[in-house]
Motif scaffolding. Sequence first.
Motif, PDB file in Angstrom:
ATOM      1  N   MET A 176       0.841  -1.182   0.000  1.00  0.00           N
ATOM      2  CA  MET A 176       0.000   0.000   0.000  1.00  0.00           C
ATOM      3  C   MET A 176       0.885   1.245   0.000  1.00  0.00           C
ATOM      4  O   MET A 176       1.867   1.327   0.720  1.00  0.00           O
ATOM      5  N   VAL A 177       0.518   2.212  -0.775  1.00  0.00           N
ATOM      6  CA  VAL A 177       1.244   3.462  -0.898  1.00  0.00           C
ATOM      7  C   VAL A 177       0.824   4.408   0.235  1.00  0.00           C
ATOM      8  O   VAL A 177      -0.352   4.471   0.590  1.00  0.00           O
ATOM      9  N   THR A 178       1.794   5.140   0.782  1.00  0.00           N
ATOM     10  CA  THR A 178       1.491   6.163   1.777  1.00  0.00           C
ATOM     11  C   THR A 178       1.603   7.528   1.123  1.00  0.00           C
ATOM     12  O   THR A 178       2.600   7.830   0.476  1.00  0.00           O
ATOM     13  N   VAL A 179       0.586   8.351   1.297  1.00  0.00           N
ATOM     14  CA  VAL A 179       0.579   9.707   0.769  1.00  0.00           C
ATOM     15  C   VAL A 179       0.586  10.669   1.951  1.00  0.00           C
ATOM     16  O   VAL A 179      -0.226  10.536   2.866  1.00  0.00           O
ATOM     17  N   SER A 180       1.511  11.626   1.926  1.00  0.00           N
ATOM     18  CA  SER A 180       1.570  12.656   2.962  1.00  0.00           C
ATOM     19  C   SER A 180       1.027  13.958   2.393  1.00  0.00           C
ATOM     20  O   SER A 180       1.431  14.390   1.312  1.00  0.00           O
ATOM     21  N   VAL A 181       0.118  14.579   3.130  1.00  0.00           N
ATOM     22  CA  VAL A 181      -0.459  15.858   2.732  1.00  0.00           C
ATOM     23  C   VAL A 181      -0.104  16.859   3.821  1.00  0.00           C
ATOM     24  O   VAL A 181      -0.394  16.632   4.991  1.00  0.00           O
ATOM     25  N   ILE A 182       0.531  17.959   3.413  1.00  0.00           N
ATOM     26  CA  ILE A 182       0.914  19.001   4.365  1.00  0.00           C
ATOM     27  C   ILE A 182       0.135  20.262   4.014  1.00  0.00           C
ATOM     28  O   ILE A 182       0.186  20.737   2.876  1.00  0.00           O
ATOM     29  N   ILE A 183      -0.586  20.781   4.994  1.00  0.00           N
ATOM     30  CA  ILE A 183      -1.412  21.971   4.782  1.00  0.00           C
ATOM     31  C   ILE A 183      -0.911  23.089   5.688  1.00  0.00           C
ATOM     32  O   ILE A 183      -1.074  23.016   6.903  1.00  0.00           O
ATOM     33  N   PRO A 184      -0.279  24.126   5.113  1.00  0.00           N
ATOM     34  CA  PRO A 184       0.098  25.285   5.928  1.00  0.00           C
ATOM     35  C   PRO A 184      -1.131  26.182   6.106  1.00  0.00           C
ATOM     36  O   PRO A 184      -1.917  26.366   5.176  1.00  0.00           O
ATOM     37  N   ALA A 185      -1.319  26.714   7.311  1.00  0.00           N
ATOM     38  CA  ALA A 185      -2.510  27.529   7.553  1.00  0.00           C
ATOM     39  C   ALA A 185      -2.268  28.515   8.683  1.00  0.00           C
ATOM     40  O   ALA A 185      -1.423  28.304   9.546  1.00  0.00           O
ATOM     41  N   LYS A 186      -3.058  29.593   8.650  1.00  0.00           N
ATOM     42  CA  LYS A 186      -3.033  30.561   9.746  1.00  0.00           C
ATOM     43  C   LYS A 186      -4.392  31.255   9.813  1.00  0.00           C
ATOM     44  O   LYS A 186      -4.843  31.850   8.827  1.00  0.00           O
ATOM     45  N   ASN A 187      -5.036  31.169  10.974  1.00  0.00           N
ATOM     46  CA  ASN A 187      -6.278  31.901  11.271  1.00  0.00           C
ATOM     47  C   ASN A 187      -7.410  31.658  10.282  1.00  0.00           C
ATOM     48  O   ASN A 187      -8.204  32.552  10.042  1.00  0.00           O
ATOM     49  N   ARG A 188      -7.498  30.497   9.708  1.00  0.00           N
ATOM     50  CA  ARG A 188      -8.591  30.183   8.798  1.00  0.00           C
ATOM     51  C   ARG A 188      -9.157  28.794   9.097  1.00  0.00           C
ATOM     52  O   ARG A 188      -9.080  27.889   8.275  1.00  0.00           O
ATOM     53  N   PRO A 189      -9.736  28.589  10.284  1.00  0.00           N
ATOM     54  CA  PRO A 189     -10.217  27.252  10.638  1.00  0.00           C
ATOM     55  C   PRO A 189     -11.318  26.747   9.711  1.00  0.00           C
ATOM     56  O   PRO A 189     -11.366  25.550   9.411  1.00  0.00           O
ATOM     57  N   PHE A 190     -12.192  27.625   9.219  1.00  0.00           N
ATOM     58  CA  PHE A 190     -13.258  27.174   8.334  1.00  0.00           C
ATOM     59  C   PHE A 190     -12.672  26.588   7.051  1.00  0.00           C
ATOM     60  O   PHE A 190     -13.024  25.487   6.639  1.00  0.00           O
ATOM     61  N   PHE A 191     -11.763  27.327   6.413  1.00  0.00           N
ATOM     62  CA  PHE A 191     -11.179  26.864   5.150  1.00  0.00           C
ATOM     63  C   PHE A 191     -10.236  25.684   5.359  1.00  0.00           C
ATOM     64  O   PHE A 191     -10.154  24.797   4.515  1.00  0.00           O
ATOM     65  N   THR A 192      -9.552  25.667   6.486  1.00  0.00           N
ATOM     66  CA  THR A 192      -8.688  24.525   6.797  1.00  0.00           C
ATOM     67  C   THR A 192      -9.542  23.275   6.987  1.00  0.00           C
ATOM     68  O   THR A 192      -9.191  22.194   6.498  1.00  0.00           O
ATOM     69  N   GLY A 193     -10.656  23.407   7.667  1.00  0.00           N
ATOM     70  CA  GLY A 193     -11.582  22.287   7.841  1.00  0.00           C
ATOM     71  C   GLY A 193     -12.116  21.793   6.510  1.00  0.00           C
ATOM     72  O   GLY A 193     -12.216  20.581   6.270  1.00  0.00           O
ATOM     73  N   GLN A 194     -12.443  22.714   5.606  1.00  0.00           N
ATOM     74  CA  GLN A 194     -12.906  22.322   4.270  1.00  0.00           C
ATOM     75  C   GLN A 194     -11.815  21.549   3.530  1.00  0.00           C
ATOM     76  O   GLN A 194     -12.094  20.549   2.867  1.00  0.00           O
ATOM     77  N   ALA A 195     -10.576  22.029   3.620  1.00  0.00           N
ATOM     78  CA  ALA A 195      -9.457  21.355   2.956  1.00  0.00           C
ATOM     79  C   ALA A 195      -9.274  19.943   3.513  1.00  0.00           C
ATOM     80  O   ALA A 195      -9.070  18.989   2.751  1.00  0.00           O
ATOM     81  N   LEU A 196      -9.368  19.800   4.824  1.00  0.00           N
ATOM     82  CA  LEU A 196      -9.219  18.481   5.441  1.00  0.00           C
ATOM     83  C   LEU A 196     -10.345  17.534   5.017  1.00  0.00           C
ATOM     84  O   LEU A 196     -10.091  16.375   4.685  1.00  0.00           O
ATOM     85  N   ARG A 197     -11.569  18.031   4.993  1.00  0.00           N
ATOM     86  CA  ARG A 197     -12.689  17.188   4.544  1.00  0.00           C
ATOM     87  C   ARG A 197     -12.475  16.742   3.099  1.00  0.00           C
ATOM     88  O   ARG A 197     -12.749  15.592   2.744  1.00  0.00           O
ATOM     89  N   SER A 198     -11.966  17.635   2.265  1.00  0.00           N
ATOM     90  CA  SER A 198     -11.694  17.300   0.868  1.00  0.00           C
ATOM     91  C   SER A 198     -10.622  16.220   0.750  1.00  0.00           C
ATOM     92  O   SER A 198     -10.763  15.270  -0.027  1.00  0.00           O
ATOM     93  N   VAL A 199      -9.561  16.353   1.529  1.00  0.00           N
ATOM     94  CA  VAL A 199      -8.485  15.357   1.508  1.00  0.00           C
ATOM     95  C   VAL A 199      -9.024  13.983   1.887  1.00  0.00           C
ATOM     96  O   VAL A 199      -8.769  12.987   1.204  1.00  0.00           O
ATOM     97  N   PHE A 200      -9.788  13.921   2.970  1.00  0.00           N
ATOM     98  CA  PHE A 200     -10.294  12.627   3.425  1.00  0.00           C
ATOM     99  C   PHE A 200     -11.355  12.055   2.484  1.00  0.00           C
ATOM    100  O   PHE A 200     -11.462  10.845   2.335  1.00  0.00           O
ATOM    101  N   ALA A 201     -12.117  12.907   1.818  1.00  0.00           N
ATOM    102  CA  ALA A 201     -13.100  12.430   0.841  1.00  0.00           C
ATOM    103  C   ALA A 201     -12.399  11.798  -0.359  1.00  0.00           C
ATOM    104  O   ALA A 201     -12.842  10.774  -0.875  1.00  0.00           O
ATOM    105  N   GLN A 202     -11.302  12.384  -0.794  1.00  0.00           N
ATOM    106  CA  GLN A 202     -10.551  11.835  -1.927  1.00  0.00           C
ATOM    107  C   GLN A 202      -9.870  10.531  -1.560  1.00  0.00           C
ATOM    108  O   GLN A 202      -9.728   9.646  -2.391  1.00  0.00           O
TER     109      GLN A 202
END
Length: 72
Positions: free
Chosen positions: A1-27
Amino acid sequence: MVTVSVIIPAKNRPFFTGQALRSVFAQRQSINTKLEVIVVDNGSTPSLEKVLGSQFPQVKFLRYTHRQHPGA
């Protein structure tokens, strides 16, 4: 099984960071991979881990606070 690492830099944007995380896990559901997700919090107030940590317990939150040359 392949391991994929996703790194998300963020500052003061919990709503958009949450959206990005939901998108990553959906994919992830459509492919057969092991997923490592890291959010690098660049000094958010409050910290993104405090805001999003309970929703995304599988995510590693790293808090970056060193600012050698603030401002530009």
